[in-house]
Scaffold this motif. Sequence first.
Motif, PDB file in Angstrom:
ATOM      1  N   VAL A   2       0.860  -1.176   0.000  1.00  0.00           N
ATOM      2  CA  VAL A   2       0.000   0.000   0.000  1.00  0.00           C
ATOM      3  C   VAL A   2       0.903   1.236   0.000  1.00  0.00           C
ATOM      4  N   THR A   3       0.641   2.162  -0.900  1.00  0.00           N
ATOM      5  CA  THR A   3       1.450   3.377  -1.005  1.00  0.00           C
ATOM      6  C   THR A   3       0.923   4.472  -0.078  1.00  0.00           C
ATOM      7  N   ILE A   4       1.740   5.483   0.147  1.00  0.00           N
ATOM      8  CA  ILE A   4       1.299   6.629   0.945  1.00  0.00           C
ATOM      9  C   ILE A   4       0.116   7.311   0.271  1.00  0.00           C
ATOM     10  N   ASN A   5       0.095   7.324  -1.054  1.00  0.00           N
ATOM     11  CA  ASN A   5      -1.030   7.959  -1.745  1.00  0.00           C
ATOM     12  C   ASN A   5      -2.335   7.205  -1.505  1.00  0.00           C
ATOM     13  N   ALA A   6      -2.276   5.870  -1.505  1.00  0.00           N
ATOM     14  CA  ALA A   6      -3.474   5.073  -1.215  1.00  0.00           C
ATOM     15  C   ALA A   6      -3.883   5.259   0.244  1.00  0.00           C
ATOM     16  N   PHE A   7      -2.917   5.283   1.142  1.00  0.00           N
ATOM     17  CA  PHE A   7      -3.160   5.522   2.566  1.00  0.00           C
ATOM     18  C   PHE A   7      -3.855   6.864   2.739  1.00  0.00           C
ATOM     19  N   ARG A   8      -3.271   7.904   2.150  1.00  0.00           N
ATOM     20  CA  ARG A   8      -3.807   9.266   2.273  1.00  0.00           C
ATOM     21  C   ARG A   8      -5.232   9.349   1.720  1.00  0.00           C
ATOM     22  N   LYS A   9      -5.457   8.751   0.563  1.00  0.00           N
ATOM     23  CA  LYS A   9      -6.783   8.811  -0.061  1.00  0.00           C
ATOM     24  C   LYS A   9      -7.847   8.181   0.838  1.00  0.00           C
ATOM     25  N   LEU A  10      -7.556   7.008   1.395  1.00  0.00           N
ATOM     26  CA  LEU A  10      -8.528   6.362   2.267  1.00  0.00           C
ATOM     27  C   LEU A  10      -8.716   7.155   3.555  1.00  0.00           C
ATOM     28  N   ALA A  11      -7.625   7.538   4.195  1.00  0.00           N
ATOM     29  CA  ALA A  11      -7.726   8.269   5.470  1.00  0.00           C
ATOM     30  C   ALA A  11      -8.527   9.556   5.312  1.00  0.00           C
ATOM     31  N   LEU A  12      -8.269  10.283   4.247  1.00  0.00           N
ATOM     32  CA  LEU A  12      -8.961  11.562   4.046  1.00  0.00           C
ATOM     33  C   LEU A  12     -10.394  11.391   3.547  1.00  0.00           C
ATOM     34  N   SER A  13     -10.770  10.158   3.196  1.00  0.00           N
ATOM     35  CA  SER A  13     -12.159   9.915   2.773  1.00  0.00           C
ATOM     36  C   SER A  13     -13.099   9.808   3.973  1.00  0.00           C
TER      37      SER A  13
END
Length: 117
Positions: A2-13
């Motif tokens: 899992v990339t930081i971008n995928a992490f960020r996208k889910l967390a910020l959703s």
Amino acid sequence: MVTINAFRKLALSFPEVTEEPHFEKTSFRIKKKIFATFDERNKRAIIKLSEIDQNVFSTAAKSIIYPVDNKWGKQGWTIIEMEKVNRKLFDDALTVAYCTVAPQKLAELVNRNNKDY
């Protein structure tokens, strides 16, 4: 993985989440309370779980998800090895972390919208 971008996208959703620095890490917060951090240098996430949830996730993948090795781990702080974790397991763990820290009304919004949870 899992990339930081995928992490960020889910967390910020999730409702009302903010992204803020936390020492040398990136943190994700709800109502000023951290539910997850990302250590880009070590490719690790650290999330806040209940003792029961920490045990369940750790049992499912002991070398990928495990308690922090100190008093923080006993409080539910849990490491996720981002280069080893599969996306579904990560998404589930991060969702549970959010719901652990979020006020009940916000957690219920996420639970209602997440049919797998």
